[in-house]
Scaffold this active site. Structure first.
Site, short mmCIF file in Angstrom:
data_model
loop_
_atom_site.label_atom_id
_atom_site.label_comp_id
_atom_site.label_asym_id
_atom_site.label_seq_id
_atom_site.Cartn_x
_atom_site.Cartn_y
_atom_site.Cartn_z
N ASP A 1 32.48 46.34 71.87
CA ASP A 1 32.69 46.95 73.18
C ASP A 1 33.94 47.82 73.12
O ASP A 1 35.03 47.33 72.82
CB ASP A 1 32.84 45.86 74.23
CG ASP A 1 32.75 46.40 75.65
OD1 ASP A 1 32.88 47.62 75.83
OD2 ASP A 1 32.54 45.59 76.57
N ASP B 1 29.10 52.37 75.87
CA ASP B 1 30.27 51.83 75.18
C ASP B 1 30.04 50.45 74.54
O ASP B 1 31.00 49.80 74.13
CB ASP B 1 31.47 51.75 76.14
CG ASP B 1 31.18 50.89 77.36
OD1 ASP B 1 30.03 50.45 77.53
OD2 ASP B 1 32.12 50.67 78.16
N GLU B 2 28.78 50.03 74.43
CA GLU B 2 28.49 48.71 73.86
C GLU B 2 27.40 48.80 72.80
O GLU B 2 26.42 49.53 72.95
CB GLU B 2 28.00 47.75 74.94
CG GLU B 2 29.03 47.31 75.94
CD GLU B 2 28.42 46.34 76.95
OE1 GLU B 2 28.48 45.12 76.69
OE2 GLU B 2 27.87 46.81 77.96
#
Length: 386
Positions: A9, A102-103
């Site tokens: 993350d 974003d992961e």
């Protein structure tokens, strides 16, 4: 063979991207959002210290943290940097799933025979930060649920490993809020009967949970017990979504055409939000009765909002339809998609507008798409049924 699943993350991703461009933002409270009436898309840890959170009205955030620097946000920049990170991970990991902008989830099962799985992940995280300048947190565990929860506990810029024998001891003392996909309504329901920590939830009879919250009760009980067999699904980027309408009889009824187009836009936007996509390019196509086909397109700020995209589509249609000739087909395509969602990316819209979209989407998901529509869409359906 024991599974080795990694969750990575990017920390305060939008803020971190802005700090790459402006080092003066380092160490100060930063809010990504739009205007006094907009909502917070993201915020730095310095702002979170004062109670600022995503989806909070910017006006409220500034009351909590008056010295915060507010930045409108640049989804195009964030998308490019996200793509760079994805390319790095894809190059090095055997199986990668991009869960959001974003992961990422990685399945590195079997790598421990050749490298230490934790050491390999640690080196990958360092490589990403070195080549992009973006801070990243990660956790390694036996499944996606535990890895994601552990990443949350490791942040910011942290790293954590939860081995199989430590899954329950790790999960037990945590708040049930930490369980992915457990919403506020379920949290309030469980809190009222004293279930606030994961160990209490894990020890409940699964039948009771099922009676309380339906089929999701079993899935929730499994997550509380650290059970998750869902695979890491290889990531493929979707490029566009589209829809077309060919009329049984060619038409020149402009009101009918615009009503149908509005309905098409609304349905595509609902699909965007359901699948967590944002679009930046709108394409409109018309085909005349003589089979001449014309298209026009325009760029917009990344969005999945009906009112923004409908306005753009109508402007394109008005420019396209410049002959007094019957139309055989209309089509709409949204392309240049990136992962994101309405709640955190409507930089210019008010909290009331965000709440309205979320309420409409809940009704559509529960009762069906056509149970709530804009008036123009209903009118188009009525005209067709006359």
């Amino acid at each position: 063979m024991e599974r080795h699943i990694v969750h990575m993350d990017l920390d305060s991703f939008f803020v971190s991207c802005e700090r790459l461009n402006n080092s003066k933002l380092e160490g100060i409270p930063v809010i990504i959002g739009g205007g006094d009436r907009g909502v917070v898309a993201s915020c730095s840890y310095e702002a979170r210290y004062y109670g600022v959170r995503s989806a909070m009205p910017v006006k409220m955030a500034l009351r909590l943290c008056p010295e915060a620097k507010v930045i409108k946000g640049d989804m195009e920049m964030y998308s490019k940097l996200s793509h760079t990170v994805t390319e790095i991970i894809d190059e090095k990991a055997p199986v990668v799933e991009k869960a959001s902008i974003d992961e990422h989830y990685l399945d590195i099962s079997g790598l421990d025979r050749f490298f230490g799985a934790y050491k390999w992940t640690e080196e990958l995280g360092e490589y990403i930060t070195k080549h992009t300048g973006l801070p990243i947190s990660f956790a390694l565990s036996v499944n996606k649920t535990v890895a994601k929860i552990a990443t949350g506990e490791a942040k910011p810029t942290g790293k954590k490993e939860v081995k199989s024998e430590m899954v329950r001891p790790f999960l037990n003392p945590l708040s049930i809020k930490k369980i992915p996909m457990l919403g506020d309504a379920t949290f309030q329901l469980l809190s009222r009967i004293g279930v606030r920590q994961i160990y209490t939830l894990a020890d409940m009879p699964v039948e009771v949970l099922q009676q309380m919250i339906g089929k999701n009760g079993v899935a929730l009980w499994k997550k509380a017990n650290g059970i998750d067999t869902s695979p890491v699904e290889p990531y493929t980027e979707r490029k566009s979504i589209s829809t077309e309408r060919t009329f049984a009889a060619d038409t020149i009824d402009i009101l009918k055409l615009k009503g149908i187009i509005n309905g098409m836009v609304e349905k595509l936007c609902f699909q965007l939000r359901s699948e967590q996509w944002l679009t930046s390019t709108v394409v409109v196509k018309i085909r005349y009765a003589n089979f001449d086909t014309e298209t026009k397109q325009c760029r917009v700020s990344y969005t999945s909002a009906d009112h923004t995209l409908s306005k753009c589509v109508m402007e394109l249609f008005d420019k396209l339809y410049n002959r007094r000739m019957r139309i055989r087909l209309v089509g709409i395509r949204f392309t240049d998609l990136v992962h994101g969602n309405l709640q955190i990316n409507l930089f210019e819209d008010t909290q009331e507008m965000v709440d309205l979209y979320q309420a409409m989407d809940r009704i559509k998901n529960r009762f069906g798409y056509e149970k709530v529509m804009r008036a123009a869409g209903f009118k188009a359906l009525e005209r067709e049924n006359l």
